[in-house]
Scaffold this active site. Structure first.
Site: not given
Ligand code: MRU
Length: 365
Positions: A53-55, A90, A202, A243, A253-254
């Site tokens: 996970r993470g963009a 996603r 996370q 994201d 973002n999250k």
């Molecule tokens: O749902 P996730 O865990 O994929 O969300 C991650 C985030 O929101 C991060 O802040 C974002 O992807 C940036 S990662 C460098």
């Protein structure tokens, strides 16, 4: 970054030359487990289930997913279907679409017999580019921490971050954490407040784990604590990841990031966003209106997992049976609340002028 002294990335090609290795992030922080992706379906499942996970890491995994698909069948139809499958995993992180577009542009005009090998090389290059981008974000973000450290003399610099925009969310170094790791490695007294980041936690499970492994002092805080800390002068700056960032600088973002930006503005705390260029979506402008927000399973809100006193991992239900829940994965922080974007080309304003000046080759005319 290092795990028990060994250099490691979050994704790699296995020595069999036929599969892709990942860290299964659903097992962290209590178990360090790696997994092997052998097929397109494995890659899609890994993204969907958030083993990765993470963009930026979602983008890199999707790129390898295209390679795995083309290894089996390099036809145009297969390429198209593979991209559609991966894109559906996603919806919010734009790095996924960016990586798929890159893969298609790279292999589309090649003879079928060459496609898989070239796809493998491009997926590897996407991963390497991510590492280079994050190192540059670290270099450009470092002065923000240095300036505060200079003012505070020997006192620690407190950075608040949300979710995990660390090395686990990328191929290496992280985005929001890159300036932090760079500052720490230079000997600056940096300390991180990591929002736990409900519902999937996370921050509590991943950010705390990776900062701990690198030796960066940190404190996990419940999501509701940031505003209080800011009112008491205990946060020097906020750095979060993204994201998707729109052409006008709105930041998706999250979920919960927006509330931190509001609290930061009310308390004059600088609010920076670490943004690698593949996270910028020049096709959308108004983030609140135009970015699709992922909604995930109710289970993630209704339940919580953790380690029992005797070391077992268990999931328990938090809420009354039958209660409705909402689980929006992301929110949008309008550009006006963002102090600056830390990109691989420098720290810029969150505005259409600054974004198109920094990335003219990507900006729309
Ligand atoms: O749902 P996730 O865990 O994929 O969300 C991650 C985030 O929101 C991060 O802040 C974002 O992807 C940036 S990662 C460098």
């Amino acid at each position: 970054m290092k795990i028990d002294g060994k250099d490691m990335r979050t994704i790699w090609v296995e020595s069999d030359g036929k599969s892709v290795g990942i860290i299964d992030q659903t097992q962290l922080p209590h178990r360090f487990v790696t997994a092997r992706l052998k097929t397109l379906a494995d890659a899609a499942r890994a993204i969907q289930s958030m083993q990765v996970r993470g963009a930026p890491l979602i983008g890199a995994t999707a790129a390898y997913g295209v390679w795995l698909a083309l290894r089996e069948d390099a036809s145009d139809e297969r390429l198209e279907r593979a991209c559609a499958t991966l894109l559906a995993t996603r919806p919010t992180a734009i790095n996924l679409k960016w990586a798929l577009d890159e893969m298609v542009a790279t292999v589309r005009n090649l003879p079928r017999g060459e496609r898989a090998a070239v796809a493998l090389r491009r997926a590897g290059a996407i991963s390497d580019e991510d590492v280079a981008i994050n190192l540059a974000i670290g270099r450009h973000g470092l002065p923000l921490i240095e300036e505060i450290a200079a003012k505070k003399k020997s006192e620690r610099v407190n950075v608040l971050t949300h979710c995990n925009a660390g090395w686990l969310a990328t191929v290496d170094w992280g985005t929001a954490t890159a300036p932090i790791y760079t500052a720490h490695d230079k000997g600056l007294p940096v300390h991180v407040f990591a929002d736990e980041t409900r519902p999937r936690n996370q921050g509590a499970s991943l950010t705390a784990w990776e900062l701990g492994h690198h030796g960066v002092p940190h404190t996990v805080i419940p999501d509701n604590t940031g505003g209080h800390l800011m009112q008491h002068g205990l946060v020097d700056l906020v750095i979060v990841g993204a994201d998707r960032v729109t052409a006008q600088g709105d930041v998706c973002n999250k979920i919960g990031t927006y509330l931190k930006a509001l609290a930061a503005r009310d308390n004059q705390v600088p609010f920076f966003v670490a943004v690698p260029s593949p996270t910028i979506d020049f096709t959308v402008s108004d983030g609140v209106k135009d970015i699709p927000i992922e909604q995930r399973a109710a289970q993630e809100v209704a339940c919580i997992s953790g380690k029992t006193a005797d070391g077992r991992i268990e999931t328990v239900q938090l809420i009354p049976d039958g209660t409705d829940v909402a689980n929006y994965g992301f929110d949008v922080t309008p550009a006006r609340l963002v102090t600056g974007l830390i990109t691989e080309r420098g720290v810029i304003a969150a505005s259409s002028e600054a974004l198109s000046a920094a990335f003219p080759e990507r900006a729309r005319v």
